[in-house]
Scaffold this motif. Sequence first.
Motif, PDB file in Angstrom:
ATOM      1  N   CYS A  43      19.787  11.922 -14.311  1.00 32.85           N
ATOM      2  CA  CYS A  43      18.900  11.872 -13.252  1.00 32.85           C
ATOM      3  C   CYS A  43      18.095  10.453 -13.265  1.00 32.85           C
ATOM      4  O   CYS A  43      17.547  10.120 -14.028  1.00 32.85           O
ATOM      5  CB  CYS A  43      17.961  12.811 -12.838  1.00 32.85           C
ATOM      6  N   ALA A  44      18.139   9.771 -12.042  1.00 37.50           N
ATOM      7  CA  ALA A  44      17.386   8.626 -11.770  1.00 37.50           C
ATOM      8  C   ALA A  44      16.187   8.995 -11.110  1.00 37.50           C
ATOM      9  O   ALA A  44      15.947   9.486  -9.958  1.00 37.50           O
ATOM     10  CB  ALA A  44      18.355   7.383 -11.215  1.00 37.50           C
ATOM     11  N   GLY A  45      14.942   8.661 -11.860  1.00 33.70           N
ATOM     12  CA  GLY A  45      13.570   8.758 -11.167  1.00 33.70           C
ATOM     13  C   GLY A  45      13.129   7.525 -10.684  1.00 33.70           C
ATOM     14  O   GLY A  45      13.284   6.424 -11.195  1.00 33.70           O
ATOM     15  N   ASN A  46      12.404   7.599  -9.480  1.00 34.19           N
ATOM     16  CA  ASN A  46      11.825   6.210  -9.101  1.00 34.19           C
ATOM     17  C   ASN A  46      10.376   6.364  -8.772  1.00 34.19           C
ATOM     18  O   ASN A  46       9.643   7.324  -8.310  1.00 34.19           O
ATOM     19  CB  ASN A  46      12.395   6.214  -7.608  1.00 34.19           C
ATOM     20  N   THR A  47       9.622   5.482  -9.371  1.00 38.57           N
ATOM     21  CA  THR A  47       8.101   5.426  -9.010  1.00 38.57           C
ATOM     22  C   THR A  47       7.725   4.559  -8.570  1.00 38.57           C
ATOM     23  O   THR A  47       6.398   4.158  -8.707  1.00 38.57           O
ATOM     24  CB  THR A  47       7.553   5.446 -10.637  1.00 38.57           C
ATOM     25  N   ASP A  48       8.564   3.635  -7.728  1.00 36.06           N
ATOM     26  CA  ASP A  48       7.820   2.706  -6.822  1.00 36.06           C
ATOM     27  C   ASP A  48       6.757   3.057  -6.016  1.00 36.06           C
ATOM     28  O   ASP A  48       5.664   2.286  -5.952  1.00 36.06           O
ATOM     29  CB  ASP A  48       9.277   2.157  -6.226  1.00 36.06           C
ATOM     30  N   LYS A  49       6.873   3.909  -5.388  1.00 31.72           N
ATOM     31  CA  LYS A  49       5.642   4.597  -4.228  1.00 31.72           C
ATOM     32  C   LYS A  49       4.523   4.502  -5.157  1.00 31.72           C
ATOM     33  O   LYS A  49       3.409   3.932  -4.664  1.00 31.72           O
ATOM     34  CB  LYS A  49       6.125   5.635  -3.722  1.00 31.72           C
ATOM     35  N   VAL A  50       4.505   5.109  -6.200  1.00 27.14           N
ATOM     36  CA  VAL A  50       3.027   5.248  -6.990  1.00 27.14           C
ATOM     37  C   VAL A  50       2.757   4.025  -7.494  1.00 27.14           C
ATOM     38  O   VAL A  50       1.571   3.593  -7.534  1.00 27.14           O
ATOM     39  CB  VAL A  50       3.568   6.322  -8.339  1.00 27.14           C
ATOM     40  N   ASP A  51       3.745   3.049  -8.153  1.00 24.54           N
ATOM     41  CA  ASP A  51       3.354   1.818  -8.415  1.00 24.54           C
ATOM     42  C   ASP A  51       2.882   1.040  -7.509  1.00 24.54           C
ATOM     43  O   ASP A  51       1.632   0.250  -7.578  1.00 24.54           O
ATOM     44  CB  ASP A  51       4.476   1.267  -9.137  1.00 24.54           C
ATOM     45  N   GLN A  52       3.297   1.202  -6.390  1.00 26.42           N
ATOM     46  CA  GLN A  52       2.658   0.293  -5.171  1.00 26.42           C
ATOM     47  C   GLN A  52       1.340   0.754  -4.814  1.00 26.42           C
ATOM     48  O   GLN A  52       0.567   0.143  -4.472  1.00 26.42           O
ATOM     49  CB  GLN A  52       3.829   0.649  -3.826  1.00 26.42           C
ATOM     50  N   GLU A  53       1.083   2.350  -4.648  1.00 24.73           N
ATOM     51  CA  GLU A  53      -0.100   2.815  -4.539  1.00 24.73           C
ATOM     52  C   GLU A  53      -1.250   2.236  -5.465  1.00 24.73           C
ATOM     53  O   GLU A  53      -2.273   1.883  -4.989  1.00 24.73           O
ATOM     54  CB  GLU A  53       0.022   4.309  -4.465  1.00 24.73           C
ATOM     55  N   ILE A  54      -0.950   2.267  -6.828  1.00 27.18           N
ATOM     56  CA  ILE A  54      -1.592   1.817  -7.811  1.00 27.18           C
ATOM     57  C   ILE A  54      -2.228   0.339  -7.683  1.00 27.18           C
ATOM     58  O   ILE A  54      -3.149  -0.125  -7.583  1.00 27.18           O
ATOM     59  CB  ILE A  54      -1.189   2.049  -9.073  1.00 27.18           C
ATOM     60  N   ARG A  55      -0.997  -0.390  -7.294  1.00 26.24           N
ATOM     61  CA  ARG A  55      -1.345  -1.788  -7.172  1.00 26.24           C
ATOM     62  C   ARG A  55      -2.269  -2.022  -6.073  1.00 26.24           C
ATOM     63  O   ARG A  55      -3.161  -2.996  -5.981  1.00 26.24           O
ATOM     64  CB  ARG A  55       0.010  -2.724  -6.809  1.00 26.24           C
TER      65      ARG A  55
END
Length: 118
Positions: A43-55
């Motif tokens: 499965c491919a997991g995506n953490t882009d939203k979390v990374d953007q939120e932290i940034r």
Amino acid sequence: MAMNINGNYAHSGNYYAEMVKEKQAAERAEKAREEKGKQEKICAGNTDKVDQEIRKLKEKKQELEWQIKSAFGDEKKTRELEKKLAQTDQELNRKDNDTYRRQHTVFQDTNCSFFSEI
């Protein structure tokens, strides 16, 4: 099978050998079904939203620090900005870690999750 003179069935050695072969084939088929069920899920997991939120939180923190430095003489504004900075720091500490990222990872396949195989 052949019937002997007394009316009893006589089994040849081939009959038992065939039974053993059939049983072994059935066992192999069962193992194959079990192995097919145990195959790994990819499965491919995506953490882009979390990374953007932290940034964004880090950028907000830098902006607040800069505003505090520029509001050097105004005590009321400085206290207000420091309060906002403390809140931003708390939120950043809560979100900038592996646990938060794992909990908020988005998976493409609905049958997948980070903890599904653990």
